[in-house]
Design an enzyme around this catalytic site. Sequence first.
Site, mmCIF file in Angstrom:
data_model
loop_
_atom_site.group_PDB
_atom_site.id
_atom_site.type_symbol
_atom_site.label_atom_id
_atom_site.label_comp_id
_atom_site.label_asym_id
_atom_site.label_seq_id
_atom_site.Cartn_x
_atom_site.Cartn_y
_atom_site.Cartn_z
ATOM 1 N N ASP A 136 -14.405 42.699 20.840
ATOM 2 C CA ASP A 136 -14.049 41.594 19.701
ATOM 3 C C ASP A 136 -13.812 41.848 18.470
ATOM 4 O O ASP A 136 -13.223 40.697 16.959
ATOM 5 C CB ASP A 136 -15.317 40.229 19.648
ATOM 6 C CG ASP A 136 -16.749 41.489 18.734
ATOM 7 O OD1 ASP A 136 -16.227 42.446 19.439
ATOM 8 O OD2 ASP A 136 -17.401 40.164 18.253
ATOM 9 N N ASP A 158 -10.997 9.579 -6.715
ATOM 10 C CA ASP A 158 -10.221 8.691 -6.035
ATOM 11 C C ASP A 158 -9.357 9.670 -5.162
ATOM 12 O O ASP A 158 -9.114 10.829 -6.224
ATOM 13 C CB ASP A 158 -8.809 8.033 -6.743
ATOM 14 C CG ASP A 158 -7.804 6.523 -6.117
ATOM 15 O OD1 ASP A 158 -7.860 6.734 -5.485
ATOM 16 O OD2 ASP A 158 -7.575 5.822 -7.553
ATOM 17 N N ALA A 165 -1.450 6.378 -11.074
ATOM 18 C CA ALA A 165 -0.887 6.905 -11.772
ATOM 19 C C ALA A 165 0.525 7.662 -12.578
ATOM 20 O O ALA A 165 1.820 7.682 -12.980
ATOM 21 C CB ALA A 165 -2.038 7.873 -11.806
ATOM 22 N N LYS A 166 1.169 7.761 -10.579
ATOM 23 C CA LYS A 166 2.577 8.466 -11.272
ATOM 24 C C LYS A 166 3.257 7.148 -10.955
ATOM 25 O O LYS A 166 4.316 7.794 -11.611
ATOM 26 C CB LYS A 166 1.591 8.554 -9.410
ATOM 27 C CG LYS A 166 1.314 10.465 -9.178
ATOM 28 C CD LYS A 166 1.667 11.049 -7.768
ATOM 29 C CE LYS A 166 0.585 12.327 -8.115
ATOM 30 N NZ LYS A 166 1.163 12.716 -6.243
ATOM 31 N N LYS A 191 -13.106 2.731 -8.097
ATOM 32 C CA LYS A 191 -11.955 2.889 -9.151
ATOM 33 C C LYS A 191 -12.766 2.327 -10.760
ATOM 34 O O LYS A 191 -12.112 2.616 -10.934
ATOM 35 C CB LYS A 191 -11.085 1.531 -8.410
ATOM 36 C CG LYS A 191 -10.648 1.441 -7.578
ATOM 37 C CD LYS A 191 -9.639 2.448 -7.307
ATOM 38 C CE LYS A 191 -8.641 2.121 -5.272
ATOM 39 N NZ LYS A 191 -7.667 3.025 -5.762
ATOM 40 N N GLY A 196 0.636 -1.144 -0.377
ATOM 41 C CA GLY A 196 -0.062 0.017 -0.198
ATOM 42 C C GLY A 196 0.674 1.479 0.278
ATOM 43 O O GLY A 196 1.829 1.097 0.394
ATOM 44 N N HIS A 225 -6.124 10.643 3.526
ATOM 45 C CA HIS A 225 -5.705 9.724 1.815
ATOM 46 C C HIS A 225 -6.530 9.771 1.239
ATOM 47 O O HIS A 225 -6.397 9.845 0.002
ATOM 48 C CB HIS A 225 -4.680 8.459 2.247
ATOM 49 C CG HIS A 225 -3.597 8.691 2.843
ATOM 50 N ND1 HIS A 225 -2.696 9.327 2.246
ATOM 51 C CD2 HIS A 225 -3.404 9.101 4.322
ATOM 52 C CE1 HIS A 225 -1.467 8.951 2.901
ATOM 53 N NE2 HIS A 225 -2.064 9.010 3.661
ATOM 54 N N ASP A 241 -21.969 42.880 22.744
ATOM 55 C CA ASP A 241 -22.290 41.308 21.224
ATOM 56 C C ASP A 241 -20.716 41.212 21.322
ATOM 57 O O ASP A 241 -20.081 41.649 20.565
ATOM 58 C CB ASP A 241 -22.793 41.793 20.434
ATOM 59 C CG ASP A 241 -24.252 41.764 20.240
ATOM 60 O OD1 ASP A 241 -24.766 41.202 20.243
ATOM 61 O OD2 ASP A 241 -24.400 43.675 20.673
ATOM 62 N N ARG A 284 -6.696 -2.157 -6.258
ATOM 63 C CA ARG A 284 -7.056 -2.788 -5.398
ATOM 64 C C ARG A 284 -8.929 -3.031 -5.914
ATOM 65 O O ARG A 284 -9.581 -2.189 -6.614
ATOM 66 C CB ARG A 284 -7.560 -1.986 -3.892
ATOM 67 C CG ARG A 284 -6.495 -2.180 -3.522
ATOM 68 C CD ARG A 284 -5.934 -1.360 -1.951
ATOM 69 N NE ARG A 284 -7.361 -0.118 -2.087
ATOM 70 C CZ ARG A 284 -8.880 0.086 -1.727
ATOM 71 N NH1 ARG A 284 -9.249 -1.103 -1.445
ATOM 72 N NH2 ARG A 284 -8.795 1.681 -1.785
#
Length: 726
Positions: free
Chosen positions: A678, A371, A377-378, A277, A29, A164, A499, A272
Amino acid sequence: MQRLLIVSNRLPLTIQERKGDLHIEPSVGGLATGLRSWYKSSPSIWIGWAGIGRKKIKKEKDIMARLLSENCHPVALSEHDVEAYYHGFCNRTIWPLFHYFPLYAEYSEDFWQAYERVNTAFANVVAGIARPNDIIWIHDYHLMLLPKLLRERLPKATVGFFLHIPFPSFETFRLLPWRKQILEGLLGADLVGFHTYDYAGHFLDSVHRLLGYEVGMGQITATDRVVKADAFPMGINYEQYSNVDQDPKAQAERKRFRKKLGDCRVILSVDRLDYTKGIPQRLEAFSLFLDRNPKFKRKVILVLLVVPSRTRVEHYIQLKKQLDGLVGEINGKHGTIGWMPIWYLYRSLPFHSLAALYSLADVALVTPLRDGMNLVAKEYTATKIDGKGVLILSETAGAAQELGEAIIINANNQEEIVQALEKALEMPEQEQIERNRTMQKRLRRYDVVQWANEFMDKLLYTKKLQQEMEEKALTYEMQRTLASNFQKSNKALLLLDYDGTLVPFAPRPVDAMPGANLLRLLEKLTRNPRNEVVLISGRDKDTLESWFGGLNVGLVAEHGVWIKEKGGGWETIETLTSEWKEEVHPILESWVDRTPGSFIEEKEYSLVWHYRKANPGLGELRARELMNNLSNTIANLNLQVLEGSKVVEVKNTDINKGRAASRWISREKWDFILALGDDWTDEDTFKILPSTAWSIKMGFGASAARFNLSSPSKATSLLRKMVGGR
Ligand code: GDG
């Protein structure tokens, strides 16, 4: 020494049980393989589940010793918890929902409780190992509650989280019954990382809309700290894949494959087994491609590598059956003696075999429906040493944002996939080389080490930013000094915004009425005649009168249009006019029409457009448009447009809270001044204070105030300390 603690569902080593014996093997993986080299190069510990039940791991002492010697600390989980947490909440709830398969998502209270239990078990192990200086890096959707659980145990820890998988859009994420708990869990981290800007944007949007925190420029201002969210597209171990031609085992394997495939050109598909996919859709498109292009019959082979995954989840079992059927059908329909169009491998291959397939393939067909990134792909692109080979990549894979030179397709569009295959198989070599070289340059530069380093740099930067903010925080010690200075003073002036300072914002202005406790507290502050309390507000004078008229306080309404000294009546600046309202009111009305949930508040000398109840994105967009429009309209009207917290206000120039406050400041020789505010309308007050004054802003934004406090409840508790309470 600063150590890195990596926490993920699985350790980079897995314990497998074969014939009653336990064996340790490297996990496969992207994350495990990608980070393995990186984490070994620095003092690091990896914490995760080892793949077997609690009882077994305790029995096998040598297995435990080996894991520890590899700096791996297992989290022991019962089989029941693994079932409900991993196969349940992770893979039957989060996975489908976050990949836009909401109909596959199961919402089970049992799953959720197991998820909480397992995240707590992880928190106990990590908290037991962590030292104050350590950096904790948590990975993925299995552990989204862990950052908060750790923050509770280790408030000062440096915690990063990386997701991921995609973070879905708000409309999808909101379907989750436990959506708030998940967001709060993640916000325990200092930095939350995603593969793409889109995912980071979706996360920020959900935080804003579901938890109400201010977000902007990748920063979330939570109750007591800021958290950053950003994109870090995960890279690969580029060297490993680009050196495939120097790996003798991969070379031998390549020859073996080539012999088996003959002269056929190779289209490769690697995933996988997962419904995200898009494998069946890909096969159907391939079949259509063969129908349309008989000339490619016996000339191409689709190598379909499917790695078994989540084999106990029903949708995966169904998908496996569907794939088996489809492959048989397509091979039966198009195959001839001596040629099968699909070579189907349902197993996991060793690295050298996978690398051999990558390097051999003429085309990689990577068409996930969704995905997070997609490392295949890389990896494929990195193995193309001579530059030859074509990547077809789906636009809904995170990787498509970096690999724009691939042939980008919509995975639901069969026609497009067919055309992409035709184009890929006919692409001139020179074009293939040019496309691959551009992508390779990027992948080499931004590899997995660079990815991890950039994440770490940003995490440490975020920590530094928080520390700078903390330095401005009014500590408990300082609060004690402030309270004691106040109690010893002879002449004390308190300038208090209302406020967002003494009370939190409410959806409608009328709902922010002061409670009995707050009124009692203000009354106590005014009891001593040496103290002067002034409430400086943007509200209209009638509201202030009805809420605070009974107290011995000074009041400033509409940012200084109206002033009431204690015991006196309301007075105003004489030169003010309100005829301009006739011109401005219709403009605001048209904005109300176009922005559901927004409304106009009319004060004597100002008009306010409120959008707190509108859809936040739309509200902000409309507010900007309105500011633009008004700046043209009011050019000659001696008016100013102010942007407050979810409001746009139009009023006369020369009015501001600072001018009103100066009336009190210059009156006496005060030996104690406190100003609380504030938003930026309070900045005018902060700016005119003498340097010895205590000026405190609620929240963390930039301010002329000397100190910060996180919320109105902290402000009232400070006031309580000043009057001697706890
Ligand atoms: C999740 C996200 C995100 C595949 N077959 C074999 C094998 N592999 C390796 C590949 C690659 C990894 O598995 C698969 O990574 P992907 O990114 O393609 O997909 P997921 O497993 O779904 O990963 C994904 C990723 O996390 C990282 O953040 O990109 O979007 O879903 O590295 O090489 N490895 C071996 N044999 C095989 O048969 N040895």
